[in-house]
Design an enzyme around this catalytic site. Structure first.
Site, PDB file in Angstrom:
ATOM      1  CB  SER A 121     -68.524  28.260  28.895  1.00 42.88           C
ATOM      2  OG  SER A 121     -69.240  29.007  29.852  1.00 42.88           O
ATOM      3  CD  GLU A 154     -62.891  32.775  33.850  1.00 44.65           C
ATOM      4  OE1 GLU A 154     -64.082  33.081  33.645  1.00 44.65           O
ATOM      5  OE2 GLU A 154     -62.176  33.331  34.692  1.00 44.65           O
ATOM      6  CG  ASP A 211     -60.438  44.490  39.823  1.00 46.07           C
ATOM      7  OD1 ASP A 211     -61.091  45.551  39.869  1.00 46.07           O
ATOM      8  OD2 ASP A 211     -60.924  43.374  40.078  1.00 46.07           O
ATOM      9  CG  PHE A 256     -60.004  34.116  44.465  1.00 43.22           C
ATOM     10  CD1 PHE A 256     -59.202  35.144  43.976  1.00 43.22           C
ATOM     11  CD2 PHE A 256     -60.815  33.424  43.585  1.00 43.22           C
ATOM     12  CE1 PHE A 256     -59.219  35.471  42.636  1.00 43.22           C
ATOM     13  CE2 PHE A 256     -60.847  33.750  42.245  1.00 43.22           C
ATOM     14  CZ  PHE A 256     -60.053  34.771  41.769  1.00 43.22           C
ATOM     15  CG  HIS A 274     -68.225  30.705  32.756  1.00 40.69           C
ATOM     16  ND1 HIS A 274     -67.723  30.617  31.478  1.00 40.69           N
ATOM     17  CD2 HIS A 274     -67.251  31.314  33.487  1.00 40.69           C
ATOM     18  CE1 HIS A 274     -66.505  31.161  31.435  1.00 40.69           C
ATOM     19  NE2 HIS A 274     -66.193  31.578  32.640  1.00 40.69           N
TER      20      HIS A 274
HETATM   21  P1  FAD Z   1     -67.947  47.319  35.643  1.00 39.64           P
HETATM   22  O1  FAD Z   1     -69.167  46.719  35.058  1.00 39.64           O
HETATM   23  O2  FAD Z   1     -67.408  48.538  34.994  1.00 39.64           O
HETATM   24  O3  FAD Z   1     -68.289  47.626  37.179  1.00 39.64           O
HETATM   25  C1  FAD Z   1     -67.277  47.967  38.099  1.00 39.64           C
HETATM   26  C2  FAD Z   1     -67.833  48.852  39.218  1.00 39.64           C
HETATM   27  O4  FAD Z   1     -68.147  50.147  38.684  1.00 39.64           O
HETATM   28  C3  FAD Z   1     -69.140  48.354  39.837  1.00 39.64           C
HETATM   29  O5  FAD Z   1     -69.110  48.694  41.187  1.00 39.64           O
HETATM   30  C4  FAD Z   1     -70.216  49.111  39.092  1.00 39.64           C
HETATM   31  O6  FAD Z   1     -71.388  49.293  39.877  1.00 39.64           O
HETATM   32  C5  FAD Z   1     -69.537  50.448  38.791  1.00 39.64           C
HETATM   33  N1  FAD Z   1     -69.922  51.002  37.478  1.00 39.64           N
HETATM   34  C6  FAD Z   1     -70.068  50.315  36.321  1.00 39.64           C
HETATM   35  N2  FAD Z   1     -70.368  51.145  35.309  1.00 39.64           N
HETATM   36  C7  FAD Z   1     -70.419  52.382  35.842  1.00 39.64           C
HETATM   37  C8  FAD Z   1     -70.672  53.693  35.300  1.00 39.64           C
HETATM   38  N3  FAD Z   1     -70.930  53.852  33.984  1.00 39.64           N
HETATM   39  N4  FAD Z   1     -70.624  54.756  36.131  1.00 39.64           N
HETATM   40  C9  FAD Z   1     -70.353  54.602  37.456  1.00 39.64           C
HETATM   41  N5  FAD Z   1     -70.097  53.387  38.026  1.00 39.64           N
HETATM   42  C10 FAD Z   1     -70.129  52.302  37.223  1.00 39.64           C
HETATM   43  N6  FAD Z   1     -60.673  40.746  35.797  1.00 39.64           N
HETATM   44  C11 FAD Z   1     -59.544  40.802  35.046  1.00 39.64           C
HETATM   45  O7  FAD Z   1     -58.691  41.655  35.303  1.00 39.64           O
HETATM   46  N7  FAD Z   1     -59.348  39.936  34.008  1.00 39.64           N
HETATM   47  C12 FAD Z   1     -60.261  39.000  33.652  1.00 39.64           C
HETATM   48  O8  FAD Z   1     -60.056  38.244  32.710  1.00 39.64           O
HETATM   49  C13 FAD Z   1     -61.479  38.927  34.418  1.00 39.64           C
HETATM   50  N8  FAD Z   1     -62.448  38.047  34.098  1.00 39.64           N
HETATM   51  C14 FAD Z   1     -63.645  38.061  34.784  1.00 39.64           C
HETATM   52  C15 FAD Z   1     -64.687  37.229  34.371  1.00 39.64           C
HETATM   53  C16 FAD Z   1     -65.909  37.230  35.035  1.00 39.64           C
HETATM   54  C17 FAD Z   1     -67.020  36.337  34.535  1.00 39.64           C
HETATM   55  C18 FAD Z   1     -66.104  38.088  36.154  1.00 39.64           C
HETATM   56  C19 FAD Z   1     -67.406  38.089  36.902  1.00 39.64           C
HETATM   57  C20 FAD Z   1     -65.071  38.920  36.570  1.00 39.64           C
HETATM   58  C21 FAD Z   1     -63.842  38.936  35.889  1.00 39.64           C
HETATM   59  N9  FAD Z   1     -62.799  39.790  36.250  1.00 39.64           N
HETATM   60  C22 FAD Z   1     -61.643  39.833  35.503  1.00 39.64           C
HETATM   61  C23 FAD Z   1     -62.935  40.668  37.413  1.00 39.64           C
HETATM   62  C24 FAD Z   1     -63.456  42.068  37.013  1.00 39.64           C
HETATM   63  O9  FAD Z   1     -62.566  42.699  36.141  1.00 39.64           O
HETATM   64  C25 FAD Z   1     -63.598  42.870  38.309  1.00 39.64           C
HETATM   65  O10 FAD Z   1     -64.657  42.367  39.081  1.00 39.64           O
HETATM   66  C26 FAD Z   1     -63.703  44.373  38.125  1.00 39.64           C
HETATM   67  O11 FAD Z   1     -63.567  44.971  39.412  1.00 39.64           O
HETATM   68  C27 FAD Z   1     -65.015  44.855  37.545  1.00 39.64           C
HETATM   69  O12 FAD Z   1     -65.150  44.550  36.233  1.00 39.64           O
HETATM   70  P2  FAD Z   1     -66.580  44.748  35.501  1.00 39.64           P
HETATM   71  O13 FAD Z   1     -66.378  44.464  34.086  1.00 39.64           O
HETATM   72  O14 FAD Z   1     -67.626  44.025  36.219  1.00 39.64           O
HETATM   73  O15 FAD Z   1     -66.752  46.338  35.752  1.00 39.64           O
END
Ligand code: FAD
Length: 282
Positions: free
Chosen positions: A9, A11, A103, A211, A261
């Site tokens: 895929s 992005e 973020d 980055f 990806h």
């Molecule tokens: P989470 O899975 O929620 O994790 C974030 C942090 O919180 C981690 O440290 C985790 O250990 C902790 N955590 C998770 N769940 C819990 C819980 N229930 N209780 C306590 N702590 C917890 N960002 C954007 O803004 N837009 C995008 O389109 C985007 N695309 C991305 C695509 C990919 C493939 C990746 C890998 C990242 C992308 N990001 C994007 C970045 C991402 O949003 C950031 O890395 C963000 O800081 C974390 O998102 P996450 O979904 O991994 O969060």
């Protein structure tokens, strides 16, 4: 797993201008010749690209005829806003979503939004739309930069699987062992969803270094030193980057990774070069 069963895929990020958008579609048309499983398009946390992500995804599907997956992040968006977007996507026939926490831009704090973590968003999507969407989540072989420790980060990743994620895409990395170790540890927690490595082609050292610092991806010393030594020599950076990433992708695919990806940064050339070097079908 035979190569034909693996998921490839690409992005993109939504562009701000019409000209940028036209160029993005051209790049997507080039990458479509690789017949990827899907394209994905990022989402600015807090809804800053809400309409542009939606438009880009719809156009990729309609004009380039490759399934497209919007990213959706929950920080800064209310449940009502998320619900409205999910309805639009479902009505438009979109079938895959990349579900993230996101973020917020600095200064906006982290408390905004009703859902705090990606597992909350996955749960919300399942509650609102049942099994309609294939849900991708993010994985961090080198640990999420805000995680307190690796064990907690693994446990938090497992929460996303338990909440109903179907597969995962990793943050990029330059060390295949970190990926294999992460997958091994996650399997021990009983999580069996496919985890596809996210691949960042190397084309520009200063941008990559900035980055990588921000997202917690480590550039190995030997790679950093060589890239630094090339200075402004873009051709050498490109050739070296292509070689390093191709070798890592070979290792990943041979070691059982269920696909790749590519973070294209809206450019076709670097991903296509790696694709060709790997001898992947077109
Ligand atoms: P989470 O899975 O929620 O994790 C974030 C942090 O919180 C981690 O440290 C985790 O250990 C902790 N955590 C998770 N769940 C819990 C819980 N229930 N209780 C306590 N702590 C917890 N960002 C954007 O803004 N837009 C995008 O389109 C985007 N695309 C991305 C695509 C990919 C493939 C990746 C890998 C990242 C992308 N990001 C994007 C970045 C991402 O949003 C950031 O890395 C963000 O800081 C974390 O998102 P996450 O979904 O991994 O969060």
């Amino acid at each position: 797993m035979p190569l034909t069963d693996k998921s490839f895929s690409f992005e993109f990020f939504p562009t701000k201008t019409d000209a940028g958008h036209e160029k993005l579609l051209q790049v997507a048309r080039q990458l479509a010749t690789c017949a990827p499983a899907f394209f994905s398009c990022t989402y600015g946390a807090g809804g800053s690209t809400r309409d542009r992500t939606l438009d880009t995804v719809l156009q990729l599907e309609r004009e380039v005829q490759i399934p497209a997956a919007p990213h959706l992040s929950c920080v800064g968006d209310s449940k009502a806003e998320l619900r409205a977007l999910l309805t639009q996507y479902r009505d438009a026939g979109i079938q895959r979503i990349v579900a993230l926490r996101g973020d917020l831009p600095s200064g906006m704090g982290m408390a905004a939004g009703e859902l705090r973590h990606a597992n909350d968003l996955v749960e919300f999507i399942r509650a609102e739309t049942g099994d309609h969407f294939h849900i991708e989540v993010a994985a961090y072989p080198e640990m999420h930069p805000q995680a307190r420790n690796f064990e907690e980060d693994l446990a938090n990743f497992a929460r996303k699987a338990k909440a109903g994620a179907d597969s995962a895409i990793t943050q990029y990395f330059f060390n295949a062992d970190s990926y294999f170790y992460f997958v091994e540890r996650v399997r021990k927690l009983g999580v069996d969803l496919p985890i596809v490595p996210g691949i960042m082609p190397i084309t520009n050292y200063s941008k990559l270094a900035r980055f990588s610092d921000a997202c917690g991806a480590e550039i190995p010393r030997w790679v950093r030193k060589q890239l630094e030594a090339y200075g402004d020599d873009a051709e050498s950076i490109q050739a070296f980057g292509e070689d390093v990433i191709t070798r890592m992708c070979e290792q990943l695919l041979n070691g059982g990774a269920p696909g790749l990806h590519f973070y294209t940064l809206n450019q076709a050339q670097a991903s296509m070069a790696i694709w060709r070097n790997l001898g992947l079908p077109r």
